[in-house]
Write a protein that holds these residues in place. Sequence first.
Motif, PDB file in Angstrom:
ATOM      1  N   CYS A  25     -32.078 -37.612  14.865  1.00 23.17           N
ATOM      2  CA  CYS A  25     -32.103 -36.209  15.283  1.00 23.17           C
ATOM      3  C   CYS A  25     -32.120 -35.276  14.072  1.00 23.17           C
ATOM      4  CB  CYS A  25     -30.912 -35.891  16.187  1.00 23.17           C
ATOM      5  SG  CYS A  25     -30.971 -36.733  17.792  1.00 23.17           S
ATOM      6  N   GLU A  34     -27.144 -29.194  14.332  1.00 21.26           N
ATOM      7  CA  GLU A  34     -27.962 -29.367  15.533  1.00 21.26           C
ATOM      8  C   GLU A  34     -28.129 -30.844  15.862  1.00 21.26           C
ATOM      9  OE1 GLU A  34     -31.662 -27.304  15.351  1.00 21.26           O
ATOM     10  OE2 GLU A  34     -30.735 -25.322  15.450  1.00 21.26           O
ATOM     11  N   ASP A  37     -25.064 -31.930  17.669  1.00 22.43           N
ATOM     12  CA  ASP A  37     -25.106 -31.379  19.032  1.00 22.43           C
ATOM     13  C   ASP A  37     -26.068 -32.177  19.902  1.00 22.43           C
ATOM     14  OD1 ASP A  37     -23.297 -29.431  18.329  1.00 22.43           O
ATOM     15  OD2 ASP A  37     -24.789 -27.826  18.119  1.00 22.43           O
ATOM     16  N   ALA A  38     -27.234 -32.521  19.336  1.00 23.71           N
ATOM     17  CA  ALA A  38     -28.245 -33.267  20.095  1.00 23.71           C
ATOM     18  C   ALA A  38     -27.725 -34.647  20.482  1.00 23.71           C
ATOM     19  CB  ALA A  38     -29.533 -33.399  19.279  1.00 23.71           C
ATOM     20  N   GLN A  40     -24.551 -35.512  20.795  1.00 19.66           N
ATOM     21  CA  GLN A  40     -23.498 -35.357  21.808  1.00 19.66           C
ATOM     22  C   GLN A  40     -24.110 -35.128  23.182  1.00 19.66           C
ATOM     23  OE1 GLN A  40     -20.437 -36.069  21.110  1.00 19.66           O
ATOM     24  NE2 GLN A  40     -19.836 -35.789  23.247  1.00 19.66           N
ATOM     25  N   ASP A  41     -25.157 -34.313  23.246  1.00 13.89           N
ATOM     26  CA  ASP A  41     -25.866 -34.071  24.512  1.00 13.89           C
ATOM     27  C   ASP A  41     -26.469 -35.382  25.023  1.00 13.89           C
ATOM     28  OD1 ASP A  41     -27.144 -32.970  26.678  1.00 13.89           O
ATOM     29  OD2 ASP A  41     -28.463 -31.649  25.525  1.00 13.89           O
ATOM     30  N   THR A  42     -27.038 -36.180  24.093  1.00 16.80           N
ATOM     31  CA  THR A  42     -27.607 -37.481  24.463  1.00 16.80           C
ATOM     32  C   THR A  42     -26.545 -38.385  25.073  1.00 16.80           C
ATOM     33  OG1 THR A  42     -29.288 -37.356  22.715  1.00 16.80           O
ATOM     34  CG2 THR A  42     -28.730 -39.553  23.535  1.00 16.80           C
ATOM     35  N   VAL A  44     -23.703 -37.550  26.512  1.00 18.10           N
ATOM     36  CA  VAL A  44     -23.262 -37.027  27.812  1.00 18.10           C
ATOM     37  C   VAL A  44     -24.297 -37.358  28.896  1.00 18.10           C
ATOM     38  CG1 VAL A  44     -22.817 -34.909  29.121  1.00 18.10           C
ATOM     39  CG2 VAL A  44     -21.819 -35.205  26.848  1.00 18.10           C
ATOM     40  N   ARG A  45     -25.573 -37.141  28.590  1.00 22.17           N
ATOM     41  CA  ARG A  45     -26.633 -37.450  29.572  1.00 22.17           C
ATOM     42  C   ARG A  45     -26.641 -38.948  29.892  1.00 22.17           C
ATOM     43  NH1 ARG A  45     -32.123 -33.957  28.179  1.00 22.17           N
ATOM     44  NH2 ARG A  45     -31.110 -31.999  27.600  1.00 22.17           N
ATOM     45  N   VAL A  70     -34.129 -34.562  24.180  1.00 22.56           N
ATOM     46  CA  VAL A  70     -33.202 -33.489  23.788  1.00 22.56           C
ATOM     47  C   VAL A  70     -33.776 -32.735  22.593  1.00 22.56           C
ATOM     48  CG1 VAL A  70     -30.927 -33.010  22.791  1.00 22.56           C
ATOM     49  CG2 VAL A  70     -31.128 -34.618  24.696  1.00 22.56           C
ATOM     50  N   ASP A  73     -36.790 -30.590  23.494  1.00 16.80           N
ATOM     51  CA  ASP A  73     -36.338 -29.362  24.181  1.00 16.80           C
ATOM     52  C   ASP A  73     -35.831 -28.349  23.159  1.00 16.80           C
ATOM     53  OD1 ASP A  73     -36.955 -30.415  26.639  1.00 16.80           O
ATOM     54  OD2 ASP A  73     -34.889 -30.979  27.152  1.00 16.80           O
ATOM     55  N   MET A  74     -35.049 -28.818  22.176  1.00 17.02           N
ATOM     56  CA  MET A  74     -34.492 -27.909  21.174  1.00 17.02           C
ATOM     57  C   MET A  74     -35.580 -27.319  20.281  1.00 17.02           C
ATOM     58  SD  MET A  74     -31.044 -30.079  20.168  1.00 17.02           S
ATOM     59  CE  MET A  74     -30.304 -28.853  19.076  1.00 17.02           C
TER      60      MET A  74
END
Length: 324
Positions: A25, A34, A37-38, A40-42, A44-45, A70, A73-74
């Motif tokens: 990332c 970032e 963050d990416a 962490q989002d990965t 969670v998803r 992710v 999208d960013m």
Amino acid sequence: MTDLATQEDLDSRLEKYRTELTGYCYRMLGSAFEAEDAVQDTMVRAWRSFEKFEGRSSLRSWLYRIATNVCLDMLSAGNRRARPMDLTAATPVAQARLTTRPEITWLEPVPDGRVLTSVADPAETAVERESIRLAFVAALQHLPPKQRAVLILREVLAWKAAEVAELLGTTVASVNSALQRARATLAESDPAATDAADPLDAEQKALLERYVAAFESYDMEALTALLHDDAKFSMPPYDLWLQGHADIVGWMLGVGAVCRGSKLVRTTANGQPAFAHYHPSEDGTGYTAWSLQVIEIRDGRIAGIDNFLDTERWFPLFDLPRRL
């Protein structure tokens, strides 16, 4: 097995991939924060949709698919991260002015430990480190997001074309075409090669020791002897950058003379040697954080000094004290 045990097992399985996903990332986004963050989002998803994971691919491939989406999208906002040298020609020291560009999103440094995995193969290690160099990540920013993903997956992570096609939901021919275009664009950007520095050899260690001695004593004659004729010097978030030891030394003896009496503490960033730069404190007791210096070495001399001045962000990220 209890639900709690199942959750802990899944957390453990996902966590194994955090570092390599952060490296992926970071190469995609050019930002340490970032990238985290990416990832962490990965995670969670992946955690939320794990019941839908049917094992048609490996867990690693599935996580990379999520992380890629992710990042895409960013990146959809169209902002690309840059270094000062991506935007303008070098400024002669006589015309040098410190100006910021609020509209520019600057490329960020990253600690090696956040993005580099422990691999046994020296060749793989070399590719990993080379591909997080500031110059290389800056060159990646010139690629459209999907081409960027293809090049990283194929060239850095050594995925097969069929694996990348499956991840992106496209064809092998499309992946190969994207890779060709990405290689051509990267060749135009021409990220200058630097010497491998993992581990530092005796000559590199001696060079850095001489650099610290020259900088801390503010011996510009000694510093000049260590710099390439075309060495580059930048200071994000300012858009100014200088090229050539004459202009670099001219700056350091002019506006930069406030750095006289500073201390340097060794660290690493982006697979390269780096220093935490501490400035004499205004109250006369000790030293306070001034910048993070990332050093590029080429052919036994210093080819670049990137000074990242936002110490409130960088020093905690690198586990560096704010004061000496």
